[in-house]
Design an enzyme around this catalytic site. Structure first.
Site, PDB file in Angstrom:
ATOM      1  N   ASP A 308       7.344  24.826   1.124  1.00 16.73           N
ATOM      2  CA  ASP A 308       6.034  24.259   1.394  1.00 16.73           C
ATOM      3  C   ASP A 308       5.600  23.484   0.142  1.00 16.73           C
ATOM      4  OD1 ASP A 308       3.569  23.642   2.574  1.00 16.73           O
ATOM      5  OD2 ASP A 308       3.373  25.630   3.467  1.00 16.73           O
ATOM      6  N   GLU A 514      -6.262  25.302   6.516  1.00 16.15           N
ATOM      7  CA  GLU A 514      -5.668  26.312   5.633  1.00 16.15           C
ATOM      8  C   GLU A 514      -6.725  27.257   5.056  1.00 16.15           C
ATOM      9  OE1 GLU A 514      -2.210  25.006   3.374  1.00 16.15           O
ATOM     10  OE2 GLU A 514      -2.220  23.097   4.432  1.00 16.15           O
TER      11      GLU A 514
END
Length: 628
Positions: A308, A514
């Protein structure tokens, strides 16, 4: 003189002939050669520097054709909102991507780069793209064929901008709606998530019948490489805290969070992204057992594993505290391509040193590069490295907007319709004297689309991209003589004294992505609660909730006549009015449990203390008006 002239010409011819013979021997450049022959031929020619370059993915903001050439960079990424310029056209994107590609192609071996972007609900970073409902809404449709069509449309819009790779789908199984990424998860039930992996053959193309299990497949230049994420357990963290720790037995991990990966691998997914989260205290980015032993060796996944964004940095707390350890732990765990958006020279130098000092074996580097090249060869990147404008008309096309509108219709879940079944409020009549539309989300395209839209965190307002708000869809749908009054937050007195036939209230959550979306209270934002109480206290009302997850609604259910969960529908607001006014019937089913109070969380279907406001799979249905 004559003799030496002939000799020189002869020598030049000989050199020419040798060069041609060598070019013909470049088996990796010959698409007729078997895949493994091409990979081996290219890797035999590569230096350590060229191999490590393939493992690096940098952000477009620090990329240039010179950087691509100098460091042999294998991949470029657009982070959320990282665009060539505001409101960039398809041509602007193509020009930028091709510029980076030309840098990559000008290297000694001419290995093309692959450009990645988060096209997670359509090509959502790009102005004028079709924005589809977020995954939670697609989970409510229970329609894998629809997911596949959305994958096909998204692939065309991504390729329209010259990009070949998307970080989608997110196949997280969200087990706690307090998680800020819950809307990126199709469902709390892994079976629904597994069914929706059908988006992968939409994005990449249908895998050929004789394909080896686990080998990625991308069907040429109208398709994109996909990415199953975030491996593994990202939706199971304690209290839904983003990037946190998933405390669960191995059996639980394999039976809840892993199954959709089996489907993705069988469908030929090109890449798998590792999760920021931990499993029982071990960071996934450093988990050799799950990344190498299980994903690569047990499941026989043959694509590449990608980190990521700055994912290896976060192996340590605080991030980047011991970067050489992060490089070692991440690469030896089995990560093949590393997203180092900005400080790529530090990563390249660190990894090179560790390989030269035998801390990281060459075999690990070769495994990574082999996997990355396998995907690049399979998708035809060596044959078609540069994009042209031939697909530019696909961006935001009417056909794709119609598909998104259909997805919105099928995603809406009707939770309540009248005080009893004999007196339903929905579908609403199009012909009425005067109707009220209220709420912060009725005329706000940005709110309707949610996070991951143009900007990473999403935006407010109606000028972020092209689309139809719910208010404008209502105005276009009702009878020409029906007066539509819009007031964001009217008083009870105003509602009572204006003789409205009925009201539509549209409220919910404001956009987030997020960690910014992590919420312990899950309340609707702004004056939403006041708007519901004032409007529904004064006239018959349908309340439409725009949210990335179930929110606290129990205190208002009694005053609301009809209640609709619309999730984050995207740019096509007409999909909402299609069902509100009965052109189509309601058919969506809850992809997740709707709780009564947050004190019950986490609570998922099958739990012993299961006592929901509306259970998983719930959804009332209506019949469309006969005229349709």
């Amino acid at each position: 003189m004559a003799k030496s002239g002939v000799f020189l010409v002869g020598l030049m011819l000989l050199q020419c002939w040798v060069a041609m013979a060598e070019a013909e021997n470049f088996k990796y450049k010959d698409p007729k050669q078997p895949l493994n022959v091409r990979i081996k031929d290219l890797m035999d020619r590569m230096t350590l520097e060229e191999k490590i370059g393939q493992m690096v993915q940098i952000d477009r903001s620090v990329a240039s054709s010179q950087v691509m050439k100098k460091y042999y960079i294998g991949s470029v990424v657009s982070g959320g909102g990282s665009v060539p310029k505001p409101k960039a056209s398809a041509e602007d994107w193509i020009h930028m991507v091709n510029d980076f590609q030309k840098g990559a192609l000008s290297t000694r071996l001419g290995i093309p780069m692959i450009y990645g972007i988060d096209a997670v609900h359509g090509h959502n970073n790009v102005y004028n793209a079709t924005i589809f409902p977020h995954n939670i809404g697609l989970g409510a449709t229970r329609d894998p064929k629809l997911a596949r069509k959305i994958g096909e449309a998204t692939a065309l819009e991504v390729r329209a901008t010259g990009i070949q790779y998307t970080f989608a789908p997110c196949i997280a199984v969200c087990r706690d709606p307090r998680w800020g990424r819950c809307y990126e998860s199709y469902s709390e039930d892994h079976k629904v998530v597994q069914a929706m992996t059908e988006i992968i053959p939409g994005l990449q193309g249908e895998i050929p019948a004789n394909s080896t299990k686990g080998v990625p497949y991308v069907a040429g230049k109208n398709k994109v490489a996909a990415c199953a994420k975030h491996y593994v357990g990202d939706g199971g963290t304690t209290k839904g805290i983003n990037e946190n720790n998933t405390m669960i037995s191995r059996h639980g991990l394999l039976s809840i969070h892993m199954p959709a990966y089996y489907n993705s691998i069988i469908k030929g997914v090109a890449s798998v992204m590792v999760s920021y989260s931990s499993w029982n205290g071990v960071k996934m980015h450093a988990n050799h057992n799950l990344v190498t032993d299980f994903l690569k060796n047990t499941l026989r996944f043959r694509g590449f594993v990608i980190s990521d964004w700055e994912g290896i940095d976060r192996i340590t707390t605080p991030p980047h505290a011991n970067y050489s350890y992060s490089i070692y732990a991440g690469i030896t765990a089995g990560i093949d391509m590393v997203m180092v958006p900005y400080k790529y020279t530090e990563f390249i130098d660190g990894l090179t040193t560790q390989v030269k000092n035998n801390l990281i074996p060459m075999s690990r580097i070769d495994d990574a590069v082999r996997r990355i090249l396998r995907v690049k060869f399979i998708m035809g990147l060596f044959e078609n490295p540069l994009a042209d404008n031939s697909l530019a008309n696909q961006l935001g096309s009417q056909e794709h907007r119609d598909l998104a509108r259909e997805a919105v219709r099928k995603s809406l879940v009707l939770l309540k319709n009248g005080e009893n079944a004999d007196e339903p409020l929905l579908p609403l009549p199009k012909k009425a004297k005067k109707i009220l539309v209220a709420g912060s989300h009725a005329d706000n395209l940005g709110y309707q689309c949610g996070g991951w839209t143009i900007g990473w965190q999403g935006l407010s307002g109606n000028n972020l991209t092209k689309g139809t708000t719910i208010l404008s869809a209502i105005k276009k749908t009702v009878d020409k003589d029906t007066v539509v009054v819009y007031m964001e937050n009217p008083s009870l007195e105003y509602v009572k004294s204006n003789n409205f036939s009925y009201a539509i209230v549209v409220v919910g959550e404001t956009p987030y992505a997020e960690t910014n979306g992590d919420s312990m209270n899950l309340t609707i934002s702004g004056k939403g609660a006041d708007t519901i109480n004032n409007v529904c206290g004064g006239v018959k009302c349908v309340t439409v909730i725009i949210s990335g997850r179930p929110v606290v609604i129990q205190p208002y259910v009694d005053v609301i006549e009809a209640l609709v969960a619309a999730w984050l529908p995207g740019t096509e607001g007409h999909g909402v009015t299609d069902v509100l006014f009965g052109d189509y019937g309601f058919s969506g089913k809850l992809p997740r449990t709707w709780f009564k109070t947050v004190d019950q969380l986490p609570m998922n279907v099958g739990d012993p203390h299961y006592d929901p406001l509306y259970p998983f799979g719930f959804g009332l249905e209506t019949k469309p008006h006969k005229a349709h």
